[in-house]
Design a protein around this motif. Structure first.
Motif, PDB file in Angstrom:
ATOM      1  N   PRO A 340       0.781  -1.239   0.000  1.00 49.43           N
ATOM      2  CA  PRO A 340       0.000   0.000   0.000  1.00 49.43           C
ATOM      3  C   PRO A 340       0.813   1.290   0.000  1.00 49.43           C
ATOM      4  N   GLN A 341       2.146   1.216  -0.119  1.00 54.76           N
ATOM      5  CA  GLN A 341       2.951   2.430  -0.167  1.00 54.76           C
ATOM      6  C   GLN A 341       3.856   2.388  -1.397  1.00 54.76           C
ATOM      7  N   PRO A 347       0.522   4.186  -4.897  1.00 53.51           N
ATOM      8  CA  PRO A 347       0.635   2.782  -4.498  1.00 53.51           C
ATOM      9  C   PRO A 347      -0.294   1.918  -5.329  1.00 53.51           C
ATOM     10  N   GLU A 348      -0.052   0.604  -5.314  1.00 57.06           N
ATOM     11  CA  GLU A 348      -0.853  -0.270  -6.167  1.00 57.06           C
ATOM     12  C   GLU A 348      -2.290  -0.409  -5.667  1.00 57.06           C
ATOM     13  N   ALA A 349      -2.530  -0.231  -4.378  1.00 55.98           N
ATOM     14  CA  ALA A 349      -3.878  -0.287  -3.797  1.00 55.98           C
ATOM     15  C   ALA A 349      -3.754   0.082  -2.324  1.00 55.98           C
ATOM     16  N   GLY A 350      -4.894   0.206  -1.652  1.00 56.82           N
ATOM     17  CA  GLY A 350      -4.893   0.510  -0.225  1.00 56.82           C
ATOM     18  C   GLY A 350      -5.888  -0.366   0.510  1.00 56.82           C
ATOM     19  N   VAL A 351      -5.685  -0.519   1.817  1.00 62.00           N
ATOM     20  CA  VAL A 351      -6.608  -1.289   2.631  1.00 62.00           C
ATOM     21  C   VAL A 351      -6.606  -0.731   4.043  1.00 62.00           C
ATOM     22  N   THR A 352      -7.766  -0.681   4.661  1.00 63.26           N
ATOM     23  CA  THR A 352      -7.901  -0.247   6.048  1.00 63.26           C
ATOM     24  C   THR A 352      -8.931  -1.137   6.732  1.00 63.26           C
ATOM     25  N   ILE A 353      -8.953  -1.053   8.054  1.00 65.63           N
ATOM     26  CA  ILE A 353     -10.063  -1.642   8.808  1.00 65.63           C
ATOM     27  C   ILE A 353     -11.173  -0.603   8.829  1.00 65.63           C
ATOM     28  N   SER A 354     -12.313  -0.971   8.251  1.00 68.78           N
ATOM     29  CA  SER A 354     -13.418  -0.005   8.187  1.00 68.78           C
ATOM     30  C   SER A 354     -14.236  -0.005   9.468  1.00 68.78           C
ATOM     31  N   GLU A 355     -14.286  -1.165  10.128  1.00 71.69           N
ATOM     32  CA  GLU A 355     -15.021  -1.267  11.386  1.00 71.69           C
ATOM     33  C   GLU A 355     -14.669  -2.583  12.053  1.00 71.69           C
ATOM     34  N   TRP A 356     -15.076  -2.703  13.310  1.00 73.20           N
ATOM     35  CA  TRP A 356     -14.951  -3.966  14.030  1.00 73.20           C
ATOM     36  C   TRP A 356     -16.353  -4.523  14.256  1.00 73.20           C
ATOM     37  N   LYS A 357     -16.585  -5.686  13.722  1.00 69.22           N
ATOM     38  CA  LYS A 357     -17.870  -6.356  13.917  1.00 69.22           C
ATOM     39  C   LYS A 357     -17.833  -7.081  15.248  1.00 69.22           C
ATOM     40  N   VAL A 358     -18.730  -6.734  16.150  1.00 72.21           N
ATOM     41  CA  VAL A 358     -18.733  -7.290  17.504  1.00 72.21           C
ATOM     42  C   VAL A 358     -19.855  -8.318  17.632  1.00 72.21           C
ATOM     43  N   SER A 359     -19.518  -9.456  18.209  1.00 75.20           N
ATOM     44  CA  SER A 359     -20.507 -10.492  18.478  1.00 75.20           C
ATOM     45  C   SER A 359     -20.416 -10.875  19.949  1.00 75.20           C
ATOM     46  N   GLY A 360     -21.496 -11.421  20.474  1.00 74.79           N
ATOM     47  CA  GLY A 360     -21.531 -11.756  21.895  1.00 74.79           C
ATOM     48  C   GLY A 360     -21.705 -13.241  22.137  1.00 74.79           C
ATOM     49  N   GLY A 361     -21.409 -13.642  23.334  1.00 73.83           N
ATOM     50  CA  GLY A 361     -21.574 -15.023  23.754  1.00 73.83           C
ATOM     51  C   GLY A 361     -21.527 -15.095  25.261  1.00 73.83           C
ATOM     52  N   ALA A 362     -21.578 -16.305  25.777  1.00 74.72           N
ATOM     53  CA  ALA A 362     -21.542 -16.475  27.233  1.00 74.72           C
ATOM     54  C   ALA A 362     -20.799 -17.753  27.569  1.00 74.72           C
ATOM     55  N   TYR A 363     -20.059 -17.707  28.665  1.00 74.49           N
ATOM     56  CA  TYR A 363     -19.449 -18.913  29.204  1.00 74.49           C
ATOM     57  C   TYR A 363     -20.541 -19.825  29.749  1.00 74.49           C
TER      58      TYR A 363
END
Length: 647
Positions: A340-341, A347-363
Motif C-alpha cells: 500500500p505504499q 501505491p498499487e492499492a490501499g486497505v484499512t479496517i473499516s469497522e470492528w464487527k462485535v458479536s456476543g456469547g456467554a461462558y
C-alpha cells in the motif's frame, strides 16, 4: 467488505475445488526432503570435552550498566554503535572438571582494550554490582586477554565441581589506536554470565536470596533450552525479545549485531531506529518501488506482536496476501501481496479496517463475553480473494528451524490426536533455491521451510527488496516491469538470518505458582496440548552449534490445523486451506503486553484483545477444546490463562 450471497456461493465452490486440489497435491507430492542431515557441515561445537579440560566458548556484547541495577533501566537495551567492534568472545578452560585445579578465562576482542576487568563470584552486598574477585586480565596482545583462577572466593577454598561462578567481563576500549580517536563511547560493562564448574556451557540464571545471587534456572523455565535468556532484573520489559542467546557461539555474536543493524535500519534513507547510530549508507535506497513498510522493526516492534491498526488507518504492519482465486494464484494487478505504499507515484492499492464487527456469547456459567472481527475496506484495486496477517513475534525462530522433520510429521505418535480430530497435516512447500519439496515451518500458513527464506520473503513482500532467494519483486502480470531493483547481497542476508536465528527466548515464570501449575494441567486435560505440543528436541544436524541438541518448550507442532469458519478467510495457499493455520508457538506469549507497552493482540489478524478471546475464536479441530474451556468454572479459566501468562 461483506460478501454478497453470490460471492459466498462462489467462495464455497472455490473452497471445494481448493480442497480437492490439496488432497491431490498431498497424494502426489514426493516425500519432503529434510533441511539438515548427517551430511550437513556443522559449525564448531561451543562445548568441547578433552582429557585435560572441559572447554566452553561463547560470545558476549557490551552493556550500559550491570544486570541487577533496575534503577537505571540500562542493561538489556543496546547502546549506540553496538555493531562496531563491540563484541567479545570468551573461552572457559575448566581443568577442575577433569581432575585439575584451575579455570582459565581467555577473552578475545575485535578492538584493543584498556586494562579489561574480569569480575568473578557475585556478592551483591555493598551494591547490586559487587563481585568478590575483581581482577585486571593479563594482556597477551592488543586483542587477547587471559586470567586463571584456582580459588573459590565465595567460600575461601579450592575450586570444585558444582561451584557456581558468575562472571562479568568489562571491555574498556582504548581511546585511540595509532593516533586515531575511537568513535563513540569507550567504557562498557559485559553480561552477567553463569558458569557451573564441571557442567560445561553457560547456564541461563535466575536470582535467589536477598542479593539475587545467580542460580541455574530449573529445566521447566528453559523455554528455549540453553538459548533462554536469564531473568531480567533491570526493569526493561520492552527489551525482553531482543536478547542474544545465552549460549551464542563465537562465530555468531558479531554477525548477530550486524544483522540487528539491518533489522533496525530504514531501507529507504538508511537511518537507524535507535538514536546515536550513523546512517547506513550502503542500505539507503534499497527500499522497493512498492512496499508495505520501510524496516523490519517498523512491523515487528520490539520483536513482538504488532498491534491492530486503528479504524481507517493505514495497515502497515500486516501482510495482505491476495490472489486471483481461492487457491491463491497471483492477482493480475497486485501479485501475491498488496503493497500500500510507493516511493514515487501512486501505491498499487490501499486497505484499512473499516469497522470492528462485535458479536456476543456467554461462558457455561452465564458470564458474558464479546468477540470482535475486523471488516476491511479496499481502495483502488479490490481483490476478491485475500488473507490478512499481522506481524508476529520473532523469538526462537532458529530453534523452530532446527526441529527434525519427523517430529513435525510424527505419523506414529498421533493416534490420540487422530481419534480426537486434531491431527492436522504438515505444510509442503517448494524450496525456492533448489526446487525440492520440504516441510513448511514459518509464517501463519507455514509457507517457508527455511528461516532465511522467510526473511527473504518478508523483504520482497513487505519492503520490495530482492535477494538471490527471490530475485524479482512482487507484482502482478498486468503491471509494467519494475526496472532496476536494488538487491540485498547474500552476505547481508546471512547476517539477518544469523540475528533472527540466535535471538533468545525469555524464560518461563511462576514455576512454583500452584494456580499456574493447575492451569497447565487443564491446558493438557481439555486438549490444547494436542496441537500446542509442549516439548520438542532439536536436531543434532543444524549447522549452528547453539541450536543443536536443545530441549525446547515452544508449544507448537508446526502443523496446519483447521480452525473453523470463524477464523477462515477466503483464500488458501498451497496445500493450506483458507481456514487452516500453523499452530502458533506460545513461548513468550505471557510477555506480549510488556513488550508492546501494554497492548495485547493475538491470532493471525490481531483481532483477539485477550488470551481468553483468542481461545474462544478457536473452532474446527479445536472446537472441542474451545467448548471445554468455555464451560470451565471461572476459577479454572483464570488458572489456565495464568499458565499461559507464565510462558
Amino acid at each position: 467488505m461483506r460478501l454478497s450471497i453470490f460471492r459466498t456461493a462462489l467462495f464455497l465452490f472455490a473452497l471445494a475445488v481448493a480442497g480437492q486440489g490439496r488432497v491431490a497435491e498431498q497424494s502426489s507430492s514426493p516425500t519432503p526432503v529434510p533441511l539438515f542431515d548427517a551430511t550437513t557441515p556443522l559449525e564448531p561445537d561451543t562445548v568441547i570435552d578433552t582429557p585435560e579440560a572441559l572447554i566452553t566458548r561463547v560470545g558476549d556484547r557490551v552493556r550500559d550498566r550491570h544486570a541487577r541495577e533496575g534503577m537505571f533501566h540500562a542493561y538489556d537495551h543496546y547502546l549506540a554503535r553496538y555493531f562496531e567492534n563491540r563484541t567479545v568472545t570468551i573461552e572457559i578452560i575448566d581443568r577442575v572438571a577433569r581432575g585439575g585445579d584451575s579455570i582459565t578465562y581467555n577473552m578475545t576482542s575485535l578492538y584493543p582494550l584498556n586494562k579489561p576487568n574480569l569480575r568473578l563470584f557475585f556478592e551483591g552486598k555493598g551494591t547490586v554490582a559487587q563481585y568478590m574477585n575483581n581482577s585486571i586480565s593479563r594482556e597477551i596482545d592488543a586483542h587477547h586477554y587471559t586470567l586463571t583462577i584456582k580459588q573459590n572466593n565465595a567460600e575461601k577454598r579450592a575450586l570444585k565441581i558444582g561451584d557456581r561462578i558468575e562472571m562479568e567481563f568489562s571491555p574498556f576500549l582504548v581511546k585511540a589506536v595509532d593516533g586515531v580517536q575511537t568513535v563513540g563511547r569507550t567504557n562498557y560493562y559485559g553480561s552477567a554470565l553463569l558458569y557451573v564448574v564441571g557442567k560445561g556451557g553457560l547456564q541461563p540464571w535466575e536470582g535467589r536470596g536477598d542479593n539475587n545471587d545467580s542460580f541455574p534456572m530449573p529445566a521447566g523455565a528453559l523455554l528455549g533450552g540453553m538459548n533462554t535468556s536469564h531473568r531480567q532484573y533491570s526493569d526493561e520489559p520492552k527489551e525482553l525479545f531482543k536478547q542474544i542467546a545465552t549460549n551464542i557461539a563465537p562465530i555468531s555474536v558479531q554477525d548477530f549485531m550486524l544483522g540487528r543493524r539491518f533489522h533496525h535500519t530504514d531501507f529507504g534513507n538508511g537511518k537507524h531506529s535507535e538514536p546515536g547510530n550513523p546512517v547506513y549508507a550502503e542500505v539507503a535506497g534499497k527500499l522497493g518501488e512498492r512496499y508495505t513498510n520501510n524496516s523490519c522493526v517498523a512491523c515487528h516492534v520490539n520483536n513482538g506482536r504488532a498491534a491492530p491498526a486503528k479504524v481507517g488507518a493505514p495497515m502497515t504492519q500486516y501482510l495482505v496476501a491476495v490472489g486471483a482465486d481461492a487457491c491463491g494464484s497471483p492477482h493480475p494487478t497486485l501479485g501475491h501481496a498488496l503493497q500500500p505504499q510507493a516511493r514515487t507515484g501512486s501505491p498499487e492499492a490501499g486497505v484499512t479496517i473499516s469497522e470492528w464487527k462485535v458479536s456476543g456469547g456467554a461462558y457455561g456459567d452465564g458470564t458474558p463475553y464479546s468477540l470482535q472481527q475486523p471488516i476491511y475496506a479496499f481502495s483502488g484495486v479490490t481483490p476478491q480473494f485475500y488473507s490478512v496477517r499481522i506481524a508476529p513475534p520473532l523469538v526462537g525462530m532458529g530453534l523452530l528451524e532446527a526441529i527434525d522433520e519427523k517430529d513435525v510429521m510424527a505419523p506414529n505418535t498421533r493416534a490420540s490426536a487422530a481419534t480426537t480430530g486434531t491431527l492436522g497435516h504438515e505444510r509442503t512447500v517448494t524450496d525456492p533455491t533448489d526446487g525440492v519439496q520440504r516441510i513448511g515451518r514459518f509464517g501463519w500458513k507455514a509457507g517457508q521451510a527455511r528461516l532465511k527464506h522467510q526473511i527473504a520473503s518478508a523483504l520482497k513482500n513487505d519492503m520490495g527488496i530482492v535477494t538471490s532467494v527471490y530475485p524479482s519483486p512482487d507484482q502482478g502480470a498486468q503491471q509494467s516491469p519494475a526496472g532496476d531493483v536494488a538487491k540485498l547481497g547474500d552476505a547481508d542476508l546471512d547476517k539477518m538470518y544469523r540475528y533472527m536465528a540466535t535471538l533468545a527466548v525469555p524464560p518461563r515464570r511462576n514455576l512454583d505458582d500452584l494456580e499456574a501449575i493447575n492451569g497447565e494441567k487443564l491446558f493438557s486435560t481439555i486438549g490444547c496440548a494436542a496441537c500446542h505440543t509442549p516439548t520438542t528436541k532439536t536436531s543434532p544436524y543444524h549447522p549452528l552449534a547453539e541450536l543443536r541438541h536443545q530441549t525446547i518448550r515452544a508449544f507448537t507442532d508446526l502443523r496446519l490445523h483447521d480452525m473453523g469458519p470463524g477464523l477462515s478467510d477466503n483464500m488458501g495457499e498451497g496445500n493450506a486451506l483458507p481456514g487452516e493455520w500453523r499452530t502458533t508457538p506460545l513461548w513468550g506469549i505471557g510477555s506480549t503486553a510488556a513488550v508492546s507497552g501494554g497492548t495485547e493482540s493475538y491470532l493471525h489478524d490481531g483481532r483477539a484483545r485477550t488470551l481468553q478471546e483468542a481461545i474462544l475464536w478457536h473452532g474446527g479441530e479445536a472446537e472441542t477444546s474451545k467448548e471445554a474451556f468455555r464451560n470451565l468454572p471461572a476459577d479454572d479459566r483464570d488458572r489456565l490463562v495464568k499458565f499461559l501468562k507464565s510462558l
